[in-house]
Scaffold this motif. Structure first.
Motif, PDB file in Angstrom:
ATOM      1  N   VAL A   1       0.878  -1.175   0.000  1.00 23.87           N
ATOM      2  CA  VAL A   1       0.000   0.000   0.000  1.00 23.87           C
ATOM      3  C   VAL A   1       0.916   1.226   0.000  1.00 23.87           C
ATOM      4  O   VAL A   1       1.685   1.436   0.946  1.00 23.87           O
ATOM      5  N   VAL A   2       0.859   1.977  -1.090  1.00 25.55           N
ATOM      6  CA  VAL A   2       1.781   3.097  -1.284  1.00 25.55           C
ATOM      7  C   VAL A   2       1.005   4.408  -1.247  1.00 25.55           C
ATOM      8  O   VAL A   2       0.047   4.582  -1.997  1.00 25.55           O
ATOM      9  N   SER A   3       1.427   5.311  -0.365  1.00 23.24           N
ATOM     10  CA  SER A   3       0.844   6.656  -0.327  1.00 23.24           C
ATOM     11  C   SER A   3       1.903   7.648  -0.767  1.00 23.24           C
ATOM     12  O   SER A   3       3.045   7.592  -0.309  1.00 23.24           O
ATOM     13  N   VAL A   4       1.517   8.526  -1.681  1.00 29.38           N
ATOM     14  CA  VAL A   4       2.431   9.540  -2.208  1.00 29.38           C
ATOM     15  C   VAL A   4       1.823  10.910  -1.975  1.00 29.38           C
ATOM     16  O   VAL A   4       0.689  11.175  -2.377  1.00 29.38           O
ATOM     17  N   ASP A   5       2.569  11.769  -1.318  1.00 26.15           N
ATOM     18  CA  ASP A   5       2.127  13.133  -1.012  1.00 26.15           C
ATOM     19  C   ASP A   5       3.061  14.067  -1.772  1.00 26.15           C
ATOM     20  O   ASP A   5       4.284  13.899  -1.722  1.00 26.15           O
ATOM     21  N   ALA A   6       2.489  15.029  -2.494  1.00 31.17           N
ATOM     22  CA  ALA A   6       3.304  15.901  -3.340  1.00 31.17           C
ATOM     23  C   ALA A   6       2.797  17.330  -3.269  1.00 31.17           C
ATOM     24  O   ALA A   6       1.623  17.582  -2.987  1.00 31.17           O
ATOM     25  N   GLY A   7       3.695  18.259  -3.563  1.00 25.57           N
ATOM     26  CA  GLY A   7       3.310  19.666  -3.607  1.00 25.57           C
ATOM     27  C   GLY A   7       4.159  20.404  -4.613  1.00 25.57           C
ATOM     28  O   GLY A   7       5.182  19.900  -5.085  1.00 25.57           O
ATOM     29  N   ALA A   8       3.697  21.608  -4.984  1.00 27.53           N
ATOM     30  CA  ALA A   8       4.450  22.448  -5.909  1.00 27.53           C
ATOM     31  C   ALA A   8       4.070  23.903  -5.664  1.00 27.53           C
ATOM     32  O   ALA A   8       2.987  24.194  -5.130  1.00 27.53           O
ATOM     33  N   VAL A   9       4.973  24.788  -6.071  1.00 27.14           N
ATOM     34  CA  VAL A   9       4.747  26.228  -5.935  1.00 27.14           C
ATOM     35  C   VAL A   9       4.855  26.877  -7.310  1.00 27.14           C
ATOM     36  O   VAL A   9       5.813  26.611  -8.043  1.00 27.14           O
ATOM     37  N   VAL A  10       3.872  27.721  -7.651  1.00 26.66           N
ATOM     38  CA  VAL A  10       3.911  28.514  -8.881  1.00 26.66           C
ATOM     39  C   VAL A  10       3.689  29.973  -8.502  1.00 26.66           C
ATOM     40  O   VAL A  10       2.668  30.305  -7.885  1.00 26.66           O
ATOM     41  N   ASP A  11       4.627  30.805  -8.859  1.00 24.29           N
ATOM     42  CA  ASP A  11       4.526  32.251  -8.565  1.00 24.29           C
ATOM     43  C   ASP A  11       4.166  32.521  -7.106  1.00 24.29           C
ATOM     44  O   ASP A  11       3.398  33.435  -6.798  1.00 24.29           O
ATOM     45  N   GLY A  12       4.725  31.722  -6.214  1.00 19.92           N
ATOM     46  CA  GLY A  12       4.535  31.953  -4.786  1.00 19.92           C
ATOM     47  C   GLY A  12       3.289  31.325  -4.182  1.00 19.92           C
ATOM     48  O   GLY A  12       3.060  31.435  -2.978  1.00 19.92           O
ATOM     49  N   TRP A  13       2.499  30.639  -5.024  1.00 24.34           N
ATOM     50  CA  TRP A  13       1.259  30.018  -4.531  1.00 24.34           C
ATOM     51  C   TRP A  13       1.387  28.499  -4.559  1.00 24.34           C
ATOM     52  O   TRP A  13       1.908  27.929  -5.508  1.00 24.34           O
ATOM     53  N   HIS A  14       0.863  27.863  -3.510  1.00 21.10           N
ATOM     54  CA  HIS A  14       1.132  26.449  -3.257  1.00 21.10           C
ATOM     55  C   HIS A  14      -0.023  25.517  -3.632  1.00 21.10           C
ATOM     56  O   HIS A  14      -1.197  25.892  -3.516  1.00 21.10           O
ATOM     57  N   GLY A  15       0.358  24.281  -4.005  1.00 16.39           N
ATOM     58  CA  GLY A  15      -0.584  23.176  -4.168  1.00 16.39           C
ATOM     59  C   GLY A  15      -0.076  21.994  -3.357  1.00 16.39           C
ATOM     60  O   GLY A  15       1.128  21.876  -3.116  1.00 16.39           O
ATOM     61  N   ASP A  16      -0.986  21.107  -2.937  1.00 15.08           N
ATOM     62  CA  ASP A  16      -0.647  19.991  -2.043  1.00 15.08           C
ATOM     63  C   ASP A  16      -1.706  18.914  -2.246  1.00 15.08           C
ATOM     64  O   ASP A  16      -2.902  19.202  -2.144  1.00 15.08           O
ATOM     65  N   SER A  17      -1.261  17.703  -2.564  1.00 15.67           N
ATOM     66  CA  SER A  17      -2.221  16.627  -2.835  1.00 15.67           C
ATOM     67  C   SER A  17      -1.556  15.285  -2.575  1.00 15.67           C
ATOM     68  O   SER A  17      -0.333  15.164  -2.663  1.00 15.67           O
ATOM     69  N   ALA A  18      -2.367  14.293  -2.250  1.00 17.99           N
ATOM     70  CA  ALA A  18      -1.824  12.956  -1.992  1.00 17.99           C
ATOM     71  C   ALA A  18      -2.747  11.897  -2.572  1.00 17.99           C
ATOM     72  O   ALA A  18      -3.951  12.106  -2.711  1.00 17.99           O
ATOM     73  N   THR A  19      -2.140  10.762  -2.909  1.00 21.06           N
ATOM     74  CA  THR A  19      -2.888   9.637  -3.456  1.00 21.06           C
ATOM     75  C   THR A  19      -2.351   8.353  -2.825  1.00 21.06           C
ATOM     76  O   THR A  19      -1.221   8.324  -2.345  1.00 21.06           O
ATOM     77  N   SER A  20      -3.156   7.320  -2.814  1.00 22.12           N
ATOM     78  CA  SER A  20      -2.721   6.009  -2.330  1.00 22.12           C
ATOM     79  C   SER A  20      -3.159   4.933  -3.306  1.00 22.12           C
ATOM     80  O   SER A  20      -4.172   5.088  -3.998  1.00 22.12           O
TER      81      SER A  20
END
Ligand code: MG
Ligand code: MG
Length: 291
Positions: A97-116
């Protein structure tokens, strides 16, 4: 993440949310690429490299790398690991069972999401495929229950009035999933959060019911809804690496997350390519499409 106090919420304009959408789409691409690359025999470091390449190609930056010293671009948490697993030499195997959490920043604004996902011989197993294709059907049920609980929590941002309605919806969904006899636990020590010019902002978004219904949900709020669910108790402990959070009882865990904006006309799931239209539509919630 740790619990916040009642600090000030950062309310976003529509234009700011549009930039967050760009970050959200990068994160969606990262998770899609990682899922596509996951095979028995790949290491979690391999998955981290895939994620780093997608972020670089998009001209975005990582918000995980260097966060309080975190040494990688994504978190990879396998089996009894709940969150914050550090990519490295671990080799993935059928049935993990693999959970992956990732994020990124564009022009100073953030995203954050995870999947399993449950790993099969050719990659992540489709819902319901565990069993003959390798993998434990109970793990598949865990992954699906966690995802369903996340969507229920997201839907509550549209149908509810207060922040506590999210936790009520998540816990209710977990209870429903467990009604078939599966013992599922909700991790309470880590919670969802606001997101915007930083990855982690107030308010906390709990994944369980409380008597305090919390602050009113208002347009301009951007929130990460991220239930962490286990096949046992919700109690956790941190490993000596100072990051990896595992279940205290050794049971397997799953984690799903999306960044969601509350807008004047409804909600929009910033880290879902379709804005959440398909899954929320099935729950009777219309979404605002930003692109
Ligand atoms: Mg996350
Ligand atoms: Mg988060």
């Amino acid at each position: 993440m740790a619990l916040f106090g009642r600090e000030r919420v950062e309310y976003k304009t529509l234009e700011q949310v549009r930039v967050m959408r760009r970050a959200g789409l990068v994160v969606a691409d990262v998770l899609a690429a990682v899922r596509a690359a996951a095979r028995p025999g790949t290491t979690t470091a391999d998955l981290d490299a895939v994620a780093a390449a997608v972020i670089a190609d998009a001209g975005a930056t990582s918000n995980f790398l260097g966060y309080e010293g975190f040494p990688a671009t994504i978190c990879t948490s396998v089996n009894d690991e709940v969150i914050h697993g550090i990519p490295g030499s671990r080799v993935l195997a059928v049935g993990d069972v693999v959970s992956v959490d990732a994020g990124a920043v564009v022009d100073g604004w953030h995203g954050d999401s995870a999947t399993s996902f449950v790993l099969g011989a050719d990659g992540p197993l489709a819902p319901g495929a565990a069993g003959d294709a390798g993998g434990d059907p109970a793990d598949d049920a865990l992954v699906r229950a966690t995802e369903a609980a996340m969507w229920a929590g997201i839907a509550a941002l549209a149908t509810g009035r207060r922040l506590g309605d999210v936790g009520t919806a998540v816990e209710t969904a977990v209870e429903l999933a467990g009604a078939g006899g599966a013992e599922l636990g909700i991790v309470e020590e880590y919670v969802g959060h606001g997101i915007g010019t930083a990855m982690h902002q107030p308010p906390d978004v709990l994944n369980y019911r409380t008597s305090d219904r919390g602050m009113r949900l208002r347009p301009g709020m951007c929130l990460c809804i991220e239930p962490m669910i286990t096949r046992g108790s919700g109690a956790t402990r941190e490993l000596e690496d100072g990051w990896t959070v595992v279940t205290a009882d050794g049971s397997r865990a799953a984690h799903w997350e999306h960044s969601v904006a509350i807008l004047e006309g409804g909600i929009s799931v910033l880290t879902a390519r379709d804005g959440g239209a398909e899954r929320l539509g099935a729950l009777g919630v219309d979404v605002v499409l930003l692109d």
